[in-house]
Write an enzyme that holds these catalytic residues in place. Structure first.
Site, PDB file in Angstrom:
ATOM      1  N   PRO A   9      60.626  71.605   8.846  1.00  0.00           N
ATOM      2  CA  PRO A   9      60.063  70.200   8.739  1.00  0.00           C
ATOM      3  C   PRO A   9      60.099  69.509  10.030  1.00  0.00           C
ATOM      4  CG  PRO A   9      61.914  70.307   7.360  1.00  0.00           C
ATOM      5  CD  PRO A   9      61.723  71.740   7.828  1.00  0.00           C
ATOM      6  N   ASN A  10      58.930  68.938  10.386  1.00  0.00           N
ATOM      7  CA  ASN A  10      58.797  67.935  11.476  1.00  0.00           C
ATOM      8  C   ASN A  10      59.002  68.503  12.900  1.00  0.00           C
ATOM      9  OD1 ASN A  10      58.595  65.699   9.781  1.00  0.00           O
ATOM     10  ND2 ASN A  10      60.812  65.781   9.219  1.00  0.00           N
ATOM     11  N   ARG A  17      58.515  63.537  18.976  1.00  0.00           N
ATOM     12  CA  ARG A  17      59.399  63.022  17.871  1.00  0.00           C
ATOM     13  C   ARG A  17      60.882  62.740  18.644  1.00  0.00           C
ATOM     14  NH1 ARG A  17      62.793  66.540  13.815  1.00  0.00           N
ATOM     15  NH2 ARG A  17      63.820  64.893  12.812  1.00  0.00           N
ATOM     16  N   TYR A  22      65.448  65.554  21.004  1.00  0.00           N
ATOM     17  CA  TYR A  22      64.618  66.809  20.963  1.00  0.00           C
ATOM     18  C   TYR A  22      63.880  66.962  22.207  1.00  0.00           C
ATOM     19  CZ  TYR A  22      65.782  66.138  16.045  1.00  0.00           C
ATOM     20  OH  TYR A  22      66.605  65.848  14.817  1.00  0.00           O
ATOM     21  N   ASN A  73      64.777  78.124  13.082  1.00  0.00           N
ATOM     22  CA  ASN A  73      65.157  76.471  13.142  1.00  0.00           C
ATOM     23  C   ASN A  73      64.887  75.887  12.021  1.00  0.00           C
ATOM     24  OD1 ASN A  73      65.544  74.018  13.625  1.00  0.00           O
ATOM     25  ND2 ASN A  73      64.893  73.916  15.768  1.00  0.00           N
ATOM     26  N   ALA A  76      65.744  70.090   8.959  1.00  0.00           N
ATOM     27  CA  ALA A  76      66.350  69.349   7.873  1.00  0.00           C
ATOM     28  C   ALA A  76      67.047  70.121   6.842  1.00  0.00           C
ATOM     29  CB  ALA A  76      65.795  68.150   7.519  1.00  0.00           C
ATOM     30  N   GLU A  97      70.154  81.394  13.713  1.00  0.00           N
ATOM     31  CA  GLU A  97      69.832  80.301  13.677  1.00  0.00           C
ATOM     32  C   GLU A  97      69.877  79.390  14.886  1.00  0.00           C
ATOM     33  OE1 GLU A  97      71.385  76.318  11.132  1.00  0.00           O
ATOM     34  OE2 GLU A  97      71.292  78.147  10.112  1.00  0.00           O
ATOM     35  N   HIS A  99      68.927  75.565  17.042  1.00  0.00           N
ATOM     36  CA  HIS A  99      68.847  73.979  16.935  1.00  0.00           C
ATOM     37  C   HIS A  99      68.640  73.631  18.562  1.00  0.00           C
ATOM     38  CE1 HIS A  99      69.417  73.742  12.644  1.00  0.00           C
ATOM     39  NE2 HIS A  99      70.211  74.545  12.919  1.00  0.00           N
ATOM     40  N   ARG A 106      75.741  64.959  16.394  1.00  0.00           N
ATOM     41  CA  ARG A 106      74.684  63.920  15.605  1.00  0.00           C
ATOM     42  C   ARG A 106      75.503  63.366  14.357  1.00  0.00           C
ATOM     43  NH1 ARG A 106      69.670  65.862  15.682  1.00  0.00           N
ATOM     44  NH2 ARG A 106      69.133  63.953  14.997  1.00  0.00           N
TER      45      ARG A 106
END
Length: 154
Positions: A9-10, A17, A22, A73, A76, A97, A99, A106
């Site tokens: 998502p996103n 964003r 990012y 990725n 969330a 995975e 990111h 974070r």
């Protein structure tokens, strides 16, 4: 060799964003870079971005018979999607995975991945290079597995 690249998502909003976290590179640019890199390695990638958890799971179910591995990725969903973790484990394909940001720098709620445990490896914090590094690691793993005759279970 064929690799499924999934984005949660996103991530369709990359480039606009929170660029301080990012970066300014769009997901389309990441896809173009990965596709070119993969082609130079003799690897085909299937690239998707979905905002829905079920949509990502459906893609894993749809493609698992024709792919060799998964680069993901989860966005969330990283932090709470047991269903996505279960889908990765269920199909038995090696997954990496990735990111863009270093989750450990974070917020506390972002510092745990429930999906990483279903993967052979995890790369984070290198911005868009995380994708390429993850793809390199996955390709190398698959080549070694094929050479050594290992089972390839994640």
């Amino acid at each position: 060799m064929k690799i499924l690249v999934l984005n949660g998502p996103n991530l369709n909003l990359l480039g606009i964003r929170e660029p301080e976290i990012y970066g300014k590179v769009s997901l389309e640019e990441i896809e173009k870079d990965l596709t070119g890199f993969a082609e130079n390695q003799g690897v085909e990638i299937i690239f998707y971005q979905k905002n829905g958890e079920g949509e990502l799971i459906d893609l894993i179910h749809r493609y698992y018979r024709e792919i060799d591995g998964i680069l993901i990725n989860p966005g969330a969903y990283t932090h709470y999607s047991i269903a996505l973790r279960d889908a990765l484990l269920a199909v038995g394909k090696p997954a990496v995975e990735v990111h863009l940001s270093n989750l450990y720098k974070r917020e506390e709620f972002r510092q745990h991945s429930v999906t990483a445990g279903a993967c052979i490896g995890y790369i984070a914090g290198f911005g868009v290079d995380s994708y390429r590094l993850g793809l390199i690691a996955l390709i190398d793993y698959l080549k070694r597995r094929d050479k050594d005759g290992a089972s390839g279970k994640a």
